[in-house]
Design an enzyme around this catalytic site. Structure first.
Site, PDB file in Angstrom:
ATOM      1  N   SER A  39       0.818  -1.215   0.000  1.00 28.69           N
ATOM      2  CA  SER A  39       0.000   0.000   0.000  1.00 28.69           C
ATOM      3  C   SER A  39       0.851   1.264   0.000  1.00 28.69           C
ATOM      4  O   SER A  39       0.477   2.270   0.595  1.00 28.69           O
ATOM      5  CB  SER A  39      -0.961   0.009   1.197  1.00 28.69           C
ATOM      6  N   LYS A  62       0.316  -5.236   4.691  1.00 26.89           N
ATOM      7  CA  LYS A  62       0.863  -5.979   5.826  1.00 26.89           C
ATOM      8  C   LYS A  62       0.365  -5.478   7.168  1.00 26.89           C
ATOM      9  O   LYS A  62       0.164  -6.267   8.100  1.00 26.89           O
ATOM     10  CB  LYS A  62       2.385  -5.906   5.767  1.00 26.89           C
ATOM     11  N   SER A  69       6.589   2.351   3.045  1.00 30.12           N
ATOM     12  CA  SER A  69       7.751   3.239   2.949  1.00 30.12           C
ATOM     13  C   SER A  69       7.405   4.603   2.370  1.00 30.12           C
ATOM     14  O   SER A  69       8.089   5.592   2.653  1.00 30.12           O
ATOM     15  CB  SER A  69       8.838   2.571   2.095  1.00 30.12           C
ATOM     16  N   THR A  70       6.365   4.682   1.552  1.00 25.69           N
ATOM     17  CA  THR A  70       6.033   5.949   0.901  1.00 25.69           C
ATOM     18  C   THR A  70       5.854   7.079   1.917  1.00 25.69           C
ATOM     19  O   THR A  70       6.351   8.185   1.724  1.00 25.69           O
ATOM     20  CB  THR A  70       4.761   5.799   0.048  1.00 25.69           C
ATOM     21  N   ARG A  71       5.176   6.813   2.990  1.00 32.53           N
ATOM     22  CA  ARG A  71       4.881   7.879   3.953  1.00 32.53           C
ATOM     23  C   ARG A  71       6.139   8.420   4.627  1.00 32.53           C
ATOM     24  O   ARG A  71       6.121   9.511   5.194  1.00 32.53           O
ATOM     25  CB  ARG A  71       3.886   7.389   5.008  1.00 32.53           C
ATOM     26  N   ALA A  73       8.955   9.060   2.962  1.00 37.69           N
ATOM     27  CA  ALA A  73       9.773   9.788   1.986  1.00 37.69           C
ATOM     28  C   ALA A  73       9.735  11.283   2.304  1.00 37.69           C
ATOM     29  O   ALA A  73       8.690  11.919   2.233  1.00 37.69           O
ATOM     30  CB  ALA A  73       9.258   9.533   0.572  1.00 37.69           C
ATOM     31  N   GLY A  75      12.199  13.860   1.073  1.00 35.94           N
ATOM     32  CA  GLY A  75      12.703  14.821   0.084  1.00 35.94           C
ATOM     33  C   GLY A  75      11.677  15.248  -0.939  1.00 35.94           C
ATOM     34  O   GLY A  75      11.395  16.426  -1.101  1.00 35.94           O
ATOM     35  N   GLU A 141      18.216  18.232  -5.351  1.00 30.84           N
ATOM     36  CA  GLU A 141      18.880  17.262  -4.505  1.00 30.84           C
ATOM     37  C   GLU A 141      20.105  16.714  -5.217  1.00 30.84           C
ATOM     38  O   GLU A 141      20.351  17.035  -6.389  1.00 30.84           O
ATOM     39  CB  GLU A 141      17.921  16.124  -4.115  1.00 30.84           C
ATOM     40  N   HIS A 265      22.019   5.699   2.735  1.00 28.95           N
ATOM     41  CA  HIS A 265      21.829   7.145   2.796  1.00 28.95           C
ATOM     42  C   HIS A 265      22.950   7.758   3.626  1.00 28.95           C
ATOM     43  O   HIS A 265      23.260   7.284   4.719  1.00 28.95           O
ATOM     44  CB  HIS A 265      20.472   7.489   3.413  1.00 28.95           C
ATOM     45  N   ARG A 314      24.523   9.930  -3.995  1.00 27.63           N
ATOM     46  CA  ARG A 314      24.532   9.439  -2.624  1.00 27.63           C
ATOM     47  C   ARG A 314      25.640   8.421  -2.353  1.00 27.63           C
ATOM     48  O   ARG A 314      26.216   8.412  -1.257  1.00 27.63           O
ATOM     49  CB  ARG A 314      23.174   8.810  -2.295  1.00 27.63           C
ATOM     50  N   HIS A 375      19.249   2.510   3.049  1.00 23.40           N
ATOM     51  CA  HIS A 375      18.124   3.393   2.742  1.00 23.40           C
ATOM     52  C   HIS A 375      17.243   2.884   1.611  1.00 23.40           C
ATOM     53  O   HIS A 375      16.022   2.935   1.699  1.00 23.40           O
ATOM     54  CB  HIS A 375      18.658   4.775   2.387  1.00 23.40           C
ATOM     55  N   ARG A 410      20.377   4.756  -7.358  1.00 26.88           N
ATOM     56  CA  ARG A 410      19.174   5.558  -7.604  1.00 26.88           C
ATOM     57  C   ARG A 410      19.477   7.050  -7.488  1.00 26.88           C
ATOM     58  O   ARG A 410      20.081   7.499  -6.516  1.00 26.88           O
ATOM     59  CB  ARG A 410      18.091   5.176  -6.600  1.00 26.88           C
TER      60      ARG A 410
END
Length: 577
Positions: A39, A62, A69-71, A73, A75, A141, A265, A314, A375, A410
């Protein structure tokens, strides 16, 4: 051992993993046209669009919808939205960061389709920060040569995107064409006799609408399960990031690729040698606004490392920090944002300021101790331009996938965009194939090979081994030791669980199943890292410190029917370099 392009490789003794998890018998079954697992931005986008394109979609997550993980983020999301920017420039920056291993066609799809997808998020209700003129505010960034990072709430972009997508989903919760199943851990991808994916087994963790282990059957399965952060002792990933999708895909026979490219990171709050689990991230955007890195002696060191100094890619910054830590005999360096001013820092980075305050640090007055931590994972389930894996009917999107967009490293803030763009592509392909009758529902068949389970107490041993071997700096000796440690751990895995075996204690099953997933991912990651004898992007071999053209390609791994891990080198096609 070394390898060459086009060869099939393996360790002298191939690691052997379970091809399915040992579980109680399935107690219930449900059906849908498409099952979406996860999700985050990829899973939510796929489920919302599929609801309008297929009769029935099941979204499995889950824990709860906003726990991915999206929430987290901070940057932002990268896209060529400014008039002076272009997809071509975004493509160039991405290719540079990927250090020769990006699939250029995949990157071109990302940067070309990305701006429209971000604007669709706005129309869906995502509130990005705006300039005084009302335009989407953009910042820069590391690795970007233009201001192209859209952000929300200063440093709460992922949370805002997640909020908007979940609100859109909640608005259609009553629609019989979509079902959401929370608190459900997907265990295995079910496969038919011909190897086609035809559903999943899952365990509802106490609070869901069904009890125990069940099966969800579908014409297609979309894995959007996020990262592998809990493989390591220290990570910015949420505790749910246990590599479940990659491990399940491996057990189903799917190919995985680029597992060795792990992004650490550079600026994660250092909380001491004994810190474990999810650690507070200090976004690269802080350096994008002018914060500097200094060592424990107060010496700024990045200008002598890279022309972009603190805004270098990075992997460059993370390795430079590790080297500076070694040179000064310290366990951390410092991030200095004091010159940016309290008012600006509080307005631009409210989440970070508050998080640091909880640890008694003041971003406006203190030097902030930082060190690299795991990260992001650039590798994952190998998929094509529309998200298809090597197993028919099985798709993957977001961090658990390997589209080739990221290559060896990335570019900052490309991850949310990748999940968004390729979720759209998957939906287009799946819905078209279903409408044409190309994805009939098949019935699951028992897979050959061993089933297994590990005790939850093995998790700490796995994390310690992974951090020591395929961590920031890797060597043949360290990777060999990790492989041996992981093999010793797996020697305790009960295999060939007979039919009708005593029912497992499912109350504690979640921790054991997650531990199995962590072990599978750590084993495959270590094998790939040992084989790639060069330094490139997120893969740093101290014993092979230079990049080599011989390694311009991907290491692809899969489990054979007996559970043995096979690895092959796939050179990039001409024109893809």
């Amino acid at each position: 051992m070394s390898t060459g392009p086009g060869t099939t490789t393996s360790s002298p003794v191939r690691p052997r993993l379970a091809t399915s998890l040992a579980t109680p018998e399935v107690g219930w079954t449900t059906r849908a046209d498409v099952i979406v697992v996860g999700s985050g931005i990829a899973g939510l986008t796929a489920a919302l669009r599929l609801r309008r394109r297929v009769p029935r979609v099941l979204l499995v997550t889950k824990t709860v919808l906003d726990s991915g993980s999206t929430r987290w983020a901070q940057g932002g999301i990268a896209a060529a939205l400014a008039p002076e920017d272009s997809p071509a420039e975004h493509l160039d920056d991405t290719l540079v960061a990927g250090v020769g291993l990006c699939d250029e066609d995949a990157v071109r799809a990302l940067v070309t389709e990305g701006p429209a997808r971000v604007r669709e998020l706005v129309s869906l209700g995502a509130n990005f920060d705006r300039t005084p003129e009302g335009e989407i505010a953009l910042t820069r960034e590391g690795g970007h040569h233009r201001d192209r990072i859209a952000h929300a709430g200063g440093d709460a972009t992922g949370a805002e995107i997640s909020r908007a997508l979940i609100a859109a989903l909640e608005a259609v919760r009553g629609d019989p064409g979509i079902e959401v199943l929370e608190h459900a851990l997907v265990l295995d991808v079910l496969t038919a006799a011909d190897g086609t994916a035809c559903g999943v087994t899952l365990h509802v963790i106490g609070e869901g609408s069904r009890d125990g282990v069940g099966a969800a059957l579908g014409r297609a399965v979309v894995l959007a399960t996020g990262g592998i952060g809990q493989v390591f002792q220290s990570s910015t990933n949420p505790r749910e990031a246990t590599g479940d999708g990659i491990a399940a895909a491996l057990r189903a026979g799917a190919e995985v690729a680029d597992l060795e490219f792990v992004q650490f990171h550079p600026t994660v709050l250092w909380l001491g040698q004994n810190a474990r689990g999810q650690q507070p991230l200090i976004s690269e955007a802080v350096r994008g606004e002018g914060a500097l890195l200094v060592d424990v002696n107060g010496v700024r060191f990045m200008p002598g490392v890279h022309e972009m100094a603190e805004l270098a890619p990075r992997d460059v910054v993370a390795k430079a920090i590790v080297r500076q830590m070694a040179a000064t005999g310290s366990s951390h360096v410092f991030l200095d944002a004091r010159h940016l001013g309290r008012d600006f820092l509080r307005r631009r980075f409210p989440t970070i300021v508050n998080a640091l305050s909880g640890h008694r640090f003041d971003l406006a007055e203190d030097l902030i101790p930082v060190a690299p931590a795991q990260h992001y994972h650039s590798g994952g389930i190998r998929v094509d331009a529309v998200g298809r894996s090597s197993v028919a009917g099985l798709y993957a999107a977001g961090e658990c996938s390997c589209t080739g967009v990221h290559g060896a490293n990335r570019l900052a803030s490309n991850s949310l965009l990748e999940g968004l763009v390729f979720a759209h592509r998957i939906v287009d392909d799946v819905s078209t194939r279903i409408s044409h009758g190309d994805l009939p529902q098949r019935e699951p068949s028992a897979r050959p090979g061993p089933a297994g389970l590990l005790p939850a107490t093995a998790r700490v041993k796995i994390q310690r081994a992974a951090s020591a071997g395929p961590g920031v700096i890797r060597t043949a000796a360290g990777l060999s030791a990790t492989a041996a440690d992981l093999a010793r751990i797996s020697s305790g895995v009960p295999v060939e669980v007979p039919a009708g075996a005593q029912k497992l204690d499912v109350t504690h099953g979640t921790a054991e199943w997650e531990t199995m997933n962590l072990h599978a991912v750590a084993t495959a990651l270590t094998a790939s890292a040992a084989l790639r004898e060069e330094t490139r992007g997120g893969h740093y071999r101290e014993d092979f410190p230079a990049a080599s053209e011989k390694w311009l390609g991907r290491l692809v791994a899969r489990l054979n029917p007996d559970g043995e891990l096979e690895t092959r080198f796939a050179a990039l096609p001409e024109g893809k370099l």
